[in-house]
Design a protein around this motif. Structure first.
Motif: not given
Ligand code: UDP
Length: 246
Positions: A130-141, A150-154, A188-194
């Motif tokens: 919120d301090d930055f107003g939720d700006p749009l990001l690039s992958e590089g950022r 990169p794996d998590q983004v994919e 999660t605590t066991d490392g899964k993205i949910v």
């Protein structure tokens, strides 16, 4: 009534739309949905009567639908109509925006006309800060700020596209167009993205596809943002349609 008692666990965090409490199980947290509404990075504030209960019920139906289709979410159950038990997550500080139809900041920032169908759907990432107003990001950022790998983004993008297919089909059965929406993910605590957070008229743009009028068709938080009136009635109509299909 059950929902008016105070949860017994320690209050961990109060956000704009929900309060988070600890429970006796360290893996499980309790979220309490509030009637408070904010928009424009909390510059506009108000209350929508009954919103907490309505959004809790809509989110519950949609999380249950996604889980039954094989999408992992943080949802556990709802002990009262305004409370949801969820798995403890480390939130990835990204707001994932999915766009099927042009609206909101996409129109403002690019001049694309409201209502243009976007195909294939856009999946884009904003910085949850919120301090930055939720700006749009690039992958590089994203990588420079170490917000995700990169794996998590994919994986998050693939999950978001699958969730979009499922939600779009579901809302089509409700005769609602899913214009755009925001998702949040956690680990999660066991490392899964949910999938985390909520899915509700606060976080989705939803147009009644039986209505032509561009203001009357709006069934989401744009009624509050743009002072279109009858916000509670619109949220209730979404719940009625969702509950009838779920
Ligand atoms: N959204 C949200 N929380 C946010 C920003 C956006 O739930 O902090 C949702 C919003 O309700 C809409 C979608 O994400 O369904 C796309 O929002 P947009 O980027 O167009 O921003 P807005 O026009 O809401 O500023």
């Amino acid at each position: 009534m059950g929902e008016s008692r105070s949860p017994s666990g320690e209050k961990l965090y109060e956000g704009k739309a929900k309060i988070l409490y600890a429970t006796e199980d360290s893996e499980i947290l309790l979220t309490r949905y509030k009637d408070d509404a904010t928009a424009f990075n909390a510059q506009k504030r108000g209350t929508i009567a009954g919103k907490g209960q309505i959004n809790c019920a809509i989110s519950r139906h949609l999380f249950e639908m996604l889980e039954s289709a094989g999408v992992p979410t943080h949802y556990v159950d709802c002990p009262t109509p305004i409370e949801m038990r969820v798995k403890r997550l480390t939130i990835v500080p990204l707001e994932v925006i999915v766009r099927n139809v042009a609206a909101g900041s996409l129109c403002k920032q690019t001049g694309i006309e409201l209502g243009r169908v976007i195909e294939p759907a856009i999946v884009e990432f904003c910085y949850k800060n919120d301090d930055f107003g939720d700006p749009l990001l690039s992958e590089g950022r994203i990588y420079a700020l170490k917000l995700a790998t990169p794996d998590q983004v994919e994986e998050i993008e693939l999950m978001s596209r699958r969730i979009n297919e499922l939600l779009t089909d579901f809302f089509k059965q409700c005769r609602i167009t899913l214009v755009d929406f925001k998702l949040e993910f956690g680990i999660t605590t066991d490392g899964k993205i949910v999938l985390g957070d909520e899915i509700s008229p606060d976080t989705c743009r939803l147009w009644d596809n039986t209505v032509e009028d561009p203001q009357a068709r709006v069934l989401d938080k744009d009624r509050f943002r743009q002072d279109l009136g009858d916000v509670e009635g619109a949220y209730r109509r979404v719940l009625e349609k969702v509950a009838a299909i779920a």
